[in-house]
Motif scaffolding. Structure first.
Motif, PDB file in Angstrom:
ATOM      1  N   PRO A   1      27.216  79.360  48.351  1.00  0.00           N
ATOM      2  CA  PRO A   1      28.191  80.433  48.091  1.00  0.00           C
ATOM      3  C   PRO A   1      29.627  79.915  48.143  1.00  0.00           C
ATOM      4  CG  PRO A   1      26.511  81.180  49.621  1.00  0.00           C
ATOM      5  CD  PRO A   1      26.313  79.693  49.471  1.00  0.00           C
ATOM      6  N   PHE A   2      30.450  80.378  47.219  1.00  0.00           N
ATOM      7  CA  PHE A   2      31.866  80.016  47.171  1.00  0.00           C
ATOM      8  C   PHE A   2      32.631  80.797  48.236  1.00  0.00           C
ATOM      9  CE2 PHE A   2      36.078  81.007  45.084  1.00  0.00           C
ATOM     10  CZ  PHE A   2      36.664  79.798  45.415  1.00  0.00           C
ATOM     11  N   GLU A   3      33.405  80.082  49.070  1.00  0.00           N
ATOM     12  CA  GLU A   3      34.095  80.702  50.202  1.00  0.00           C
ATOM     13  C   GLU A   3      35.130  81.736  49.789  1.00  0.00           C
ATOM     14  OE1 GLU A   3      34.012  77.547  49.412  1.00  0.00           O
ATOM     15  OE2 GLU A   3      33.340  76.284  51.073  1.00  0.00           O
ATOM     16  N   GLY A   4      35.623  81.640  48.547  1.00  0.00           N
ATOM     17  CA  GLY A   4      36.645  82.565  48.086  1.00  0.00           C
ATOM     18  C   GLY A   4      36.102  83.799  47.387  1.00  0.00           C
ATOM     19  N   ASP A   5      34.783  84.006  47.459  1.00  0.00           N
ATOM     20  CA  ASP A   5      34.161  85.184  46.852  1.00  0.00           C
ATOM     21  C   ASP A   5      34.457  86.379  47.752  1.00  0.00           C
ATOM     22  OD1 ASP A   5      32.541  87.193  45.886  1.00  0.00           O
ATOM     23  OD2 ASP A   5      30.736  85.956  45.751  1.00  0.00           O
ATOM     24  N   VAL A   6      35.274  87.318  47.271  1.00  0.00           N
ATOM     25  CA  VAL A   6      35.707  88.429  48.128  1.00  0.00           C
ATOM     26  C   VAL A   6      34.558  89.355  48.507  1.00  0.00           C
ATOM     27  CG1 VAL A   6      38.100  88.375  47.369  1.00  0.00           C
ATOM     28  CG2 VAL A   6      36.448  89.761  46.101  1.00  0.00           C
ATOM     29  N   ARG A   7      33.566  89.514  47.644  1.00  0.00           N
ATOM     30  CA  ARG A   7      32.403  90.331  48.017  1.00  0.00           C
ATOM     31  C   ARG A   7      31.617  89.662  49.132  1.00  0.00           C
ATOM     32  NH1 ARG A   7      30.260  94.415  45.200  1.00  0.00           N
ATOM     33  NH2 ARG A   7      28.129  93.651  45.397  1.00  0.00           N
ATOM     34  N   LEU A   8      31.531  88.353  49.104  1.00  0.00           N
ATOM     35  CA  LEU A   8      30.882  87.616  50.188  1.00  0.00           C
ATOM     36  C   LEU A   8      31.631  87.818  51.498  1.00  0.00           C
ATOM     37  CD1 LEU A   8      28.801  85.494  51.199  1.00  0.00           C
ATOM     38  CD2 LEU A   8      30.465  83.739  50.542  1.00  0.00           C
ATOM     39  N   LEU A   9      32.958  87.762  51.448  1.00  0.00           N
ATOM     40  CA  LEU A   9      33.769  87.954  52.645  1.00  0.00           C
ATOM     41  C   LEU A   9      33.596  89.366  53.204  1.00  0.00           C
ATOM     42  CD1 LEU A   9      37.029  86.136  51.480  1.00  0.00           C
ATOM     43  CD2 LEU A   9      35.306  85.284  53.079  1.00  0.00           C
ATOM     44  N   LEU A  10      33.534  90.356  52.318  1.00  0.00           N
ATOM     45  CA  LEU A  10      33.311  91.733  52.765  1.00  0.00           C
ATOM     46  C   LEU A  10      31.952  91.886  53.437  1.00  0.00           C
ATOM     47  CD1 LEU A  10      34.771  93.846  49.821  1.00  0.00           C
ATOM     48  CD2 LEU A  10      35.566  93.855  52.175  1.00  0.00           C
ATOM     49  N   LYS A  11      30.931  91.276  52.850  1.00  0.00           N
ATOM     50  CA  LYS A  11      29.587  91.369  53.424  1.00  0.00           C
ATOM     51  C   LYS A  11      29.536  90.699  54.800  1.00  0.00           C
ATOM     52  CE  LYS A  11      27.139  91.599  48.994  1.00  0.00           C
ATOM     53  NZ  LYS A  11      26.254  90.884  48.045  1.00  0.00           N
ATOM     54  N   LYS A  12      30.225  89.564  54.951  1.00  0.00           N
ATOM     55  CA  LYS A  12      30.268  88.886  56.251  1.00  0.00           C
ATOM     56  C   LYS A  12      30.964  89.757  57.286  1.00  0.00           C
ATOM     57  CE  LYS A  12      30.096  84.009  54.873  1.00  0.00           C
ATOM     58  NZ  LYS A  12      30.848  82.727  54.855  1.00  0.00           N
ATOM     59  N   THR A  13      32.070  90.365  56.886  1.00  0.00           N
ATOM     60  CA  THR A  13      32.804  91.246  57.806  1.00  0.00           C
ATOM     61  C   THR A  13      31.945  92.427  58.214  1.00  0.00           C
ATOM     62  OG1 THR A  13      34.909  90.606  56.782  1.00  0.00           O
ATOM     63  CG2 THR A  13      34.879  92.644  58.079  1.00  0.00           C
ATOM     64  N   GLU A  14      31.214  92.982  57.237  1.00  0.00           N
ATOM     65  CA  GLU A  14      30.352  94.126  57.512  1.00  0.00           C
ATOM     66  C   GLU A  14      29.267  93.749  58.531  1.00  0.00           C
ATOM     67  OE1 GLU A  14      28.517  97.712  54.779  1.00  0.00           O
ATOM     68  OE2 GLU A  14      28.482  95.674  53.993  1.00  0.00           O
ATOM     69  N   LYS A  15      28.667  92.562  58.363  1.00  0.00           N
ATOM     70  CA  LYS A  15      27.622  92.119  59.291  1.00  0.00           C
ATOM     71  C   LYS A  15      28.180  91.870  60.684  1.00  0.00           C
ATOM     72  CE  LYS A  15      24.358  90.127  55.986  1.00  0.00           C
ATOM     73  NZ  LYS A  15      23.672  88.899  55.520  1.00  0.00           N
ATOM     74  N   GLU A  16      29.386  91.299  60.753  1.00  0.00           N
ATOM     75  CA  GLU A  16      30.005  91.059  62.055  1.00  0.00           C
ATOM     76  C   GLU A  16      30.231  92.370  62.808  1.00  0.00           C
ATOM     77  OE1 GLU A  16      33.554  88.843  61.399  1.00  0.00           O
ATOM     78  OE2 GLU A  16      32.510  87.052  60.682  1.00  0.00           O
ATOM     79  N   LEU A  17      30.692  93.385  62.083  1.00  0.00           N
ATOM     80  CA  LEU A  17      30.909  94.679  62.711  1.00  0.00           C
ATOM     81  C   LEU A  17      29.596  95.325  63.126  1.00  0.00           C
ATOM     82  CD1 LEU A  17      33.737  96.103  60.435  1.00  0.00           C
ATOM     83  CD2 LEU A  17      33.943  95.451  62.824  1.00  0.00           C
ATOM     84  N   GLU A  18      28.564  95.194  62.272  1.00  0.00           N
ATOM     85  CA  GLU A  18      27.269  95.763  62.609  1.00  0.00           C
ATOM     86  C   GLU A  18      26.710  95.148  63.885  1.00  0.00           C
ATOM     87  OE1 GLU A  18      24.831  95.196  59.194  1.00  0.00           O
ATOM     88  OE2 GLU A  18      25.668  96.902  58.092  1.00  0.00           O
ATOM     89  N   SER A  19      26.954  93.840  64.077  1.00  0.00           N
ATOM     90  CA  SER A  19      26.469  93.172  65.291  1.00  0.00           C
ATOM     91  C   SER A  19      27.142  93.710  66.546  1.00  0.00           C
ATOM     92  CB  SER A  19      26.700  91.657  65.184  1.00  0.00           C
ATOM     93  OG  SER A  19      28.088  91.348  65.238  1.00  0.00           O
ATOM     94  N   LYS A  20      28.285  94.363  66.358  1.00  0.00           N
ATOM     95  CA  LYS A  20      29.007  94.954  67.489  1.00  0.00           C
ATOM     96  C   LYS A  20      28.814  96.468  67.555  1.00  0.00           C
ATOM     97  CE  LYS A  20      32.582  91.374  67.122  1.00  0.00           C
ATOM     98  NZ  LYS A  20      34.009  91.093  66.846  1.00  0.00           N
TER      99      LYS A  20
END
Length: 206
Positions: free
Chosen positions: A104-123
């Motif tokens: 995955p390309f690090e600058g993919d904004v949808r990827l970044l959103l999905k990562k942020t969403e998972k981080e919040l879900e873990s909390k």
């Protein structure tokens, strides 16, 4: 969010005389980009991606290999209802961005959103985004060329005949609803020719 599979998308395209598919993505500044492919090539693109030269896209200039690959997300299928259908319909799929080795390309904004969403879900947290789209409508001259003269001089929440943008807002809202984008409200804003359409809050990648 829809739950279309790749086969669902291919079946839809065949059954609805879709001729072209737009593979869309955003740069890191939120500017939407797209590349159009023929519907007959979509199966191959699902498997192998679609190469794009990103060297001219802002924020992508440091990519060593200027070719990245778009892999369409079947859950984002939407018809583009404003496109003429006499010669076949046009659909849009948002795409993930990958390196040639499928990393995955690090600058993919949808990827970044999905990562942020998972981080919040873990909390134990979640979030939704409710967007307000404000825009201006301008008159055109006798040749149909846009001018810098606002379409009207209406103010906040005015109605016709002062508000001359209500039919355009209604058409935009209908098109968006046909694409699966839910509208909360629309109205004239404070300034001359200024309009607003508000979307219902949804998850960050819905």
């Amino acid at each position: 969010m829809s739950y279309y599979t790749e086969q669902d998308v291919l079946d839809y395209i065949r059954e609805n005389d879709v001729r072209f598919v737009r593979l869309a993505f955003c740069d890191i500044f939120g500017q939407i980009k797209n590349i159009s492919i023929t519907a007959s090539d979509l199966r191959s693109v699902f498997d192998n991606g679609m190469g794009v030269d990103v060297s001219a896209i802002r924020g992508f200039m440091n990519v060593k290999d200027s070719d990245l690959y778009l892999y369409p997300d079947p859950t984002t299928l939407a018809i583009l209802p404003w496109r003429p259908s006499e010669h076949g319909s046009v659909t849009r799929l948002y795409s993930g961005i990958y390196y040639p080795d499928k990393t995955p390309f690090e600058g993919d904004v949808r990827l970044l959103l999905k990562k942020t969403e998972k981080e919040l879900e873990s909390k134990g947290l979640s979030f939704q985004i409710g967007t307000e789209s404000e825009f201006y409508l301008f008159k055109t001259d006798e040749n149909g060329t846009p001018t810098l003269t606002p379409m009207d001089n209406a103010s906040y929440l005015d109605v016709a005949p002062n508000d001359r943008g209500e039919n355009i807002r209604r058409s935009i809202s209908i098109y968006l609803e046909e694409m699966g984008i839910s509208i909360l409200s629309s109205h004239h804003e404070k300034g001359p020719g200024q309009n607003e359409i508000t979307f219902k809050p949804l998850g960050p990648t819905e």
